[in-house]
Motif scaffolding. Structure first.
Motif, PDB file in Angstrom:
ATOM      1  N   ALA A 224       0.850  -1.189   0.000  1.00  0.00           N
ATOM      2  CA  ALA A 224       0.000   0.000   0.000  1.00  0.00           C
ATOM      3  C   ALA A 224       0.882   1.233   0.000  1.00  0.00           C
ATOM      4  O   ALA A 224       1.765   1.366   0.841  1.00  0.00           O
ATOM      5  CB  ALA A 224      -0.914  -0.013   1.208  1.00  0.00           C
ATOM      6  N   GLY A 225       0.651   2.128  -0.952  1.00  0.00           N
ATOM      7  CA  GLY A 225       1.388   3.373  -1.015  1.00  0.00           C
ATOM      8  C   GLY A 225       2.896   3.171  -1.053  1.00  0.00           C
ATOM      9  O   GLY A 225       3.582   3.500  -0.106  1.00  0.00           O
ATOM     10  N   LEU A 226       3.402   2.610  -2.127  1.00  0.00           N
ATOM     11  CA  LEU A 226       4.846   2.394  -2.254  1.00  0.00           C
ATOM     12  C   LEU A 226       5.583   3.681  -1.925  1.00  0.00           C
ATOM     13  O   LEU A 226       5.410   4.693  -2.574  1.00  0.00           O
ATOM     14  CB  LEU A 226       5.193   1.954  -3.676  1.00  0.00           C
ATOM     15  CG  LEU A 226       4.766   0.562  -4.074  1.00  0.00           C
ATOM     16  CD1 LEU A 226       4.988   0.360  -5.566  1.00  0.00           C
ATOM     17  CD2 LEU A 226       5.518  -0.470  -3.297  1.00  0.00           C
ATOM     18  N   LEU A 227       6.390   3.630  -0.935  1.00  0.00           N
ATOM     19  CA  LEU A 227       7.098   4.806  -0.443  1.00  0.00           C
ATOM     20  C   LEU A 227       8.024   5.371  -1.517  1.00  0.00           C
ATOM     21  O   LEU A 227       8.904   4.684  -2.017  1.00  0.00           O
ATOM     22  CB  LEU A 227       7.909   4.433   0.805  1.00  0.00           C
ATOM     23  CG  LEU A 227       8.500   5.582   1.597  1.00  0.00           C
ATOM     24  CD1 LEU A 227       7.403   6.532   2.066  1.00  0.00           C
ATOM     25  CD2 LEU A 227       9.253   5.047   2.797  1.00  0.00           C
ATOM     26  N   GLY A 228       7.780   6.603  -1.906  1.00  0.00           N
ATOM     27  CA  GLY A 228       8.630   7.281  -2.864  1.00  0.00           C
ATOM     28  C   GLY A 228       8.446   6.860  -4.304  1.00  0.00           C
ATOM     29  O   GLY A 228       9.277   7.184  -5.149  1.00  0.00           O
TER      30      GLY A 228
ATOM     31  N   SER B 235      10.940   1.407 -18.462  1.00  0.00           N
ATOM     32  CA  SER B 235      10.979   2.409 -17.407  1.00  0.00           C
ATOM     33  C   SER B 235      12.013   1.940 -16.409  1.00  0.00           C
ATOM     34  O   SER B 235      11.825   0.912 -15.756  1.00  0.00           O
ATOM     35  CB  SER B 235       9.610   2.546 -16.751  1.00  0.00           C
ATOM     36  OG  SER B 235       9.642   3.522 -15.742  1.00  0.00           O
ATOM     37  N   GLU B 236      13.153   2.663 -16.308  1.00  0.00           N
ATOM     38  CA  GLU B 236      14.230   2.248 -15.426  1.00  0.00           C
ATOM     39  C   GLU B 236      14.024   2.797 -14.033  1.00  0.00           C
ATOM     40  O   GLU B 236      13.828   3.993 -13.837  1.00  0.00           O
ATOM     41  CB  GLU B 236      15.585   2.695 -15.959  1.00  0.00           C
ATOM     42  CG  GLU B 236      16.732   2.198 -15.102  1.00  0.00           C
ATOM     43  CD  GLU B 236      18.091   2.377 -15.728  1.00  0.00           C
ATOM     44  OE1 GLU B 236      19.062   2.086 -15.052  1.00  0.00           O
ATOM     45  OE2 GLU B 236      18.154   2.801 -16.901  1.00  0.00           O
TER      46      GLU B 236
ATOM     47  N   ARG C 183       5.534   8.898  -8.410  1.00  0.00           N
ATOM     48  CA  ARG C 183       5.827   9.356  -9.784  1.00  0.00           C
ATOM     49  C   ARG C 183       5.884   8.167 -10.738  1.00  0.00           C
ATOM     50  O   ARG C 183       5.276   8.183 -11.813  1.00  0.00           O
ATOM     51  CB  ARG C 183       7.140  10.138  -9.822  1.00  0.00           C
ATOM     52  CG  ARG C 183       7.492  10.660 -11.222  1.00  0.00           C
ATOM     53  CD  ARG C 183       8.814  11.431 -11.239  1.00  0.00           C
ATOM     54  NE  ARG C 183       9.941  10.670 -10.736  1.00  0.00           N
ATOM     55  CZ  ARG C 183      10.656   9.797 -11.464  1.00  0.00           C
ATOM     56  NH1 ARG C 183      10.341   9.584 -12.711  1.00  0.00           N
ATOM     57  NH2 ARG C 183      11.679   9.167 -10.926  1.00  0.00           N
ATOM     58  N   GLU C 184       6.585   7.100 -10.333  1.00  0.00           N
ATOM     59  CA  GLU C 184       6.698   5.916 -11.182  1.00  0.00           C
ATOM     60  C   GLU C 184       5.349   5.235 -11.384  1.00  0.00           C
ATOM     61  O   GLU C 184       5.031   4.784 -12.480  1.00  0.00           O
ATOM     62  CB  GLU C 184       7.711   4.916 -10.600  1.00  0.00           C
ATOM     63  CG  GLU C 184       9.149   5.367 -10.688  1.00  0.00           C
ATOM     64  CD  GLU C 184       9.601   6.186  -9.488  1.00  0.00           C
ATOM     65  OE1 GLU C 184       8.739   6.635  -8.691  1.00  0.00           O
ATOM     66  OE2 GLU C 184      10.822   6.384  -9.333  1.00  0.00           O
ATOM     67  N   LEU C 185       4.547   5.162 -10.307  1.00  0.00           N
ATOM     68  CA  LEU C 185       3.206   4.579 -10.442  1.00  0.00           C
ATOM     69  C   LEU C 185       2.392   5.340 -11.482  1.00  0.00           C
ATOM     70  O   LEU C 185       1.726   4.735 -12.319  1.00  0.00           O
ATOM     71  CB  LEU C 185       2.478   4.599  -9.095  1.00  0.00           C
ATOM     72  CG  LEU C 185       2.782   3.470  -8.130  1.00  0.00           C
ATOM     73  CD1 LEU C 185       2.201   3.773  -6.751  1.00  0.00           C
ATOM     74  CD2 LEU C 185       2.245   2.144  -8.655  1.00  0.00           C
ATOM     75  N   ALA C 186       2.449   6.655 -11.434  1.00  0.00           N
ATOM     76  CA  ALA C 186       1.694   7.476 -12.385  1.00  0.00           C
ATOM     77  C   ALA C 186       2.235   7.329 -13.808  1.00  0.00           C
ATOM     78  O   ALA C 186       1.466   7.145 -14.759  1.00  0.00           O
ATOM     79  CB  ALA C 186       1.725   8.937 -11.952  1.00  0.00           C
TER      80      ALA C 186
ATOM     81  N   SER D  51       7.579  -5.110  -6.693  1.00  0.00           N
ATOM     82  CA  SER D  51       6.579  -4.426  -5.858  1.00  0.00           C
ATOM     83  C   SER D  51       5.805  -3.395  -6.665  1.00  0.00           C
ATOM     84  O   SER D  51       4.582  -3.266  -6.517  1.00  0.00           O
ATOM     85  CB  SER D  51       7.254  -3.750  -4.667  1.00  0.00           C
ATOM     86  OG  SER D  51       7.801  -4.723  -3.811  1.00  0.00           O
ATOM     87  N   LEU D  52       6.499  -2.664  -7.522  1.00  0.00           N
ATOM     88  CA  LEU D  52       5.819  -1.677  -8.365  1.00  0.00           C
ATOM     89  C   LEU D  52       4.880  -2.382  -9.341  1.00  0.00           C
ATOM     90  O   LEU D  52       3.742  -1.947  -9.541  1.00  0.00           O
ATOM     91  CB  LEU D  52       6.841  -0.816  -9.110  1.00  0.00           C
ATOM     92  CG  LEU D  52       6.260   0.306  -9.963  1.00  0.00           C
ATOM     93  CD1 LEU D  52       5.467   1.295  -9.113  1.00  0.00           C
ATOM     94  CD2 LEU D  52       7.369   1.031 -10.719  1.00  0.00           C
ATOM     95  N   ALA D  53       5.330  -3.495  -9.923  1.00  0.00           N
ATOM     96  CA  ALA D  53       4.477  -4.254 -10.841  1.00  0.00           C
ATOM     97  C   ALA D  53       3.229  -4.770 -10.119  1.00  0.00           C
ATOM     98  O   ALA D  53       2.122  -4.703 -10.657  1.00  0.00           O
ATOM     99  CB  ALA D  53       5.253  -5.412 -11.460  1.00  0.00           C
ATOM    100  N   ALA D  54       3.396  -5.265  -8.905  1.00  0.00           N
ATOM    101  CA  ALA D  54       2.254  -5.764  -8.129  1.00  0.00           C
ATOM    102  C   ALA D  54       1.270  -4.636  -7.838  1.00  0.00           C
ATOM    103  O   ALA D  54       0.051  -4.827  -7.924  1.00  0.00           O
ATOM    104  CB  ALA D  54       2.737  -6.404  -6.834  1.00  0.00           C
ATOM    105  N   ALA D  55       1.773  -3.463  -7.499  1.00  0.00           N
ATOM    106  CA  ALA D  55       0.895  -2.324  -7.215  1.00  0.00           C
ATOM    107  C   ALA D  55       0.141  -1.894  -8.470  1.00  0.00           C
ATOM    108  O   ALA D  55      -1.050  -1.583  -8.418  1.00  0.00           O
ATOM    109  CB  ALA D  55       1.716  -1.164  -6.655  1.00  0.00           C
TER     110      ALA D  55
END
Length: 135
Positions: free
Chosen positions: A8-12, A132-133, A15-18, A42-46
């Motif tokens: 929940a709410g990947l810290l920092g 996206s690096e 910007r990448e999520l958007a 983790s970003l992919a899962a989110a």
């Protein structure tokens, strides 16, 4: 085949999520790249957990013991994505079977939106893959 639990709410990573979220859909293949441990999975899962997908499946390619096993895992996952709405196939940890993951992703591109994670891009047609690096 289950990937990491979404955080929940990947810290920092707002910007990448958007940014990556905006790419998914118009781009049929997006690969999150970066060094090990940077948070690609983790970003992919989110991103997969977002409510915009009628169906989504994550394939953890760490389970694949070679190209044939990778193909079987990806094929089984793709079969589970039959839906009338937008579908997302997440290919996590593509590094050990990079060539095989690229070939099978390319075969599936017309039918699905694919989000991959790897230390480098899959190398699928330059016009089809967006990377996206993460740092």
């Amino acid at each position: 085949m289950a990937g990491p639990t979404p955080v929940a709410g990947l810290l920092g990573r707002d910007r990448e999520l958007a940014e990556v979220g905006a790419l998914l859909g118009p781009a049929r293949l997006v690969t999150l790249t970066g060094p090990a441990g940077v948070g690609k999975s983790s970003l992919a899962a989110a991103l997969a957990a977002g409510g915009r997908w009628a169906a989504r499946v994550t394939v953890d390619l760490l389970e694949a013991e070679g190209p044939d096993a990778a193909r079987e895992l990806i094929t089984r996952a793709a079969a589970r994505l039959a839906s009338d709405g937008p579908c997302l196939l997440v290919l996590d940890h593509c590094d050990l079977v990079l060539g095989a993951a690229a070939r099978y992703a390319e075969e599936l591109l017309p039918g699905f939106c694919i989000l991959a994670t790897a230390r480098e891009g899959l190398g699928v047609g330059r016009s089809e893959e967006h990377t996206s690096e993460l740092q």
